[in-house]
Design an enzyme around this catalytic site. Structure first.
Site, PDB file in Angstrom:
ATOM      1  N   ARG A   1     -13.287  -3.642  16.176  1.00 12.54           N
ATOM      2  CA  ARG A   1     -14.401  -2.715  16.051  1.00 12.54           C
ATOM      3  C   ARG A   1     -14.406  -1.793  17.260  1.00 12.54           C
ATOM      4  O   ARG A   1     -14.056  -2.202  18.365  1.00 12.54           O
ATOM      5  CB  ARG A   1     -15.736  -3.459  15.964  1.00 12.54           C
ATOM      6  CG  ARG A   1     -16.027  -4.061  14.600  1.00 12.54           C
ATOM      7  CD  ARG A   1     -16.392  -2.983  13.594  1.00 12.54           C
ATOM      8  NE  ARG A   1     -16.895  -3.528  12.342  1.00 12.54           N
ATOM      9  CZ  ARG A   1     -16.159  -3.701  11.261  1.00 12.54           C
ATOM     10  NH1 ARG A   1     -14.860  -3.381  11.297  1.00 12.54           N
ATOM     11  NH2 ARG A   1     -16.692  -4.166  10.148  1.00 12.54           N
TER      12      ARG A   1
ATOM     13  N   GLU B   1     -17.202   7.001  13.460  1.00 11.67           N
ATOM     14  CA  GLU B   1     -16.229   7.360  12.437  1.00 11.67           C
ATOM     15  C   GLU B   1     -16.915   7.683  11.114  1.00 11.67           C
ATOM     16  O   GLU B   1     -17.967   7.102  10.813  1.00 11.67           O
ATOM     17  CB  GLU B   1     -15.193   6.247  12.245  1.00 11.67           C
ATOM     18  CG  GLU B   1     -15.776   4.909  11.841  1.00 11.67           C
ATOM     19  CD  GLU B   1     -14.751   3.803  11.737  1.00 11.67           C
ATOM     20  OE1 GLU B   1     -14.713   3.166  10.660  1.00 11.67           O
ATOM     21  OE2 GLU B   1     -13.993   3.563  12.697  1.00 11.67           O
TER      22      GLU B   1
ATOM     23  N   HIS C   1      -9.197   3.853   9.828  1.00 12.41           N
ATOM     24  CA  HIS C   1      -9.858   2.574   9.543  1.00 12.41           C
ATOM     25  C   HIS C   1      -9.416   2.028   8.179  1.00 12.41           C
ATOM     26  O   HIS C   1     -10.220   1.825   7.270  1.00 12.41           O
ATOM     27  CB  HIS C   1     -11.384   2.725   9.583  1.00 12.41           C
ATOM     28  CG  HIS C   1     -12.094   1.400   9.728  1.00 12.41           C
ATOM     29  ND1 HIS C   1     -13.385   1.304  10.179  1.00 12.41           N
ATOM     30  CD2 HIS C   1     -11.695   0.121   9.507  1.00 12.41           C
ATOM     31  CE1 HIS C   1     -13.759   0.043  10.211  1.00 12.41           C
ATOM     32  NE2 HIS C   1     -12.734  -0.704   9.812  1.00 12.41           N
TER      33      HIS C   1
END
Length: 314
Positions: A233, A262, A280
């Site tokens: 994370r 993000e 991601h």
């Protein structure tokens, strides 16, 4: 009547089709006025289906008086306010294990890609530099070097297993020494782990306790020849310190799959040549995303049928 669930962000179509067979699905992400949408549906919502990075805030939870369960599509649940859930006895589930191997695969691939300059090498061929300028600039080897794994849980352990195939010297840091970490060196202090490592993988679960655990000191300890790989994370890293170090050469390079804010990441990242940026997608394979969606539905089905939850968080 079908139980009503509030879906915070979009899932793949194959998951939405299955959810709509069993539930009255309300899509928050399609609402033009989210507050009005929630106000109109709040009393009927008994479940929330969300993604790891979207979570469920205390504010949202407070607006849903009949909420019983939050099912997270992803292993991370740091964006769900667990305290608010505990206060009201709301169950929370996630999707561990099914994504572990894909995340580990991408982490190692990122290390290889960045260390060997593969993105730049492809461009070297495509833009004619190979023909016009000759051989691509030399990069750094991976095999036989030192790797540090910060967080030897499910994903961290799978990363370490893969690194063994490169004859790397592997060290790790965690809250305690792990009995299953055969052949690995335990280094409790994160700064010392970074000093020891050529490549530092960040694989620990995020929490308030781990926020910015990869601090300016850790980044500086990794050094101008080191590489930081984050598949956990963004909150585990001090992103401002990371950007400073990448810009001034205090840190050699980084490979990142997660970012603060993000998908609207800090534009400073876009100007750097010593960082590999990924959107991601560490768990982003068809097989794994289907398994994650199935586990979300399995948890919801178990809850509404009064059975034990397959993967409870609380």
């Amino acid at each position: 009547m079908k139980p009503q669930i509030l879906v915070i962000g979009p899932y793949p179509e194959w998951d939405m089709v299955e959810l709509e067979k069993s539930y009255d699905v309300k899509k928050l992400y399609e609402a033009r006025d989210r507050d009005s949408f929630i106000a109109n549906e709040a009393s009927k919502v008994t479940a929330v289906a969300t993604r790891g990075e979207l979570g469920a805030s205390a504010e949202l939870i407070a607006k849903l008086p009949n909420l019983q369960i939050i099912s997270v599509y992803g292993v991370g649940y740091d964006a769900v306010n667990l305290d608010a859930c505990r206060e009201r006895g709301i169950r929370v589930t996630n999707t561990p294990d099914v994504l572990t191997n894909d995340v580990a695969d991408l982490g190692v691939a990122m290390m290889l890609c960045q260390s060997r300059g593969m993105m730049g090498a492809e461009q070297w061929v495509k833009d004619g530099s190979w023909a016009a300028k000759g051989l691509y600039p030399l990069k750094r080897k991976v095999w036989g070097r030192k790797a540090g794994v910060l967080g030897l849980g499910r994903i961290g352990f799978e990363v370490a297993k893969r690194l063994r195939g490169f004859d790397m010297e592997i060290a790790y840091s965690d809250v305690s020494e792990k009995s299953y970490a055969e052949g690995m060196t335990f280094i409790a202090d994160t700064v010392a782990l970074a000093e020891h490592s050529d490549f530092l993988f960040v694989t620990l679960a995020a929490s308030t306790a781990t926020r910015h655990i990869v601090s300016k000191r850790v980044i500086e300890a990794l050094g101008p020849e080191g590489m930081l790989i984050n598949i956990s994370r963004a909150s585990n890293l001090d992103e401002a310190a990371l950007l400073d170090a990448l810009e001034n050469g205090t840190l050699g390079s980084a490979a990142l799959d997660v970012f603060e804010g993000e998908p609207k990441l800090d534009p400073r990242f876009l100007k750097l040549e010593n960082v590999l940026l990924q959107p991601h997608h560490a768990s982003g394979t068809i097989e794994t995303r289907k398994a994650m969606g199935q586990l979300v539905r399995d948890n919801l089905a178990a809850h509404f049928s009064g059975q034990s939850l397959p993967t409870p968080v609380i």
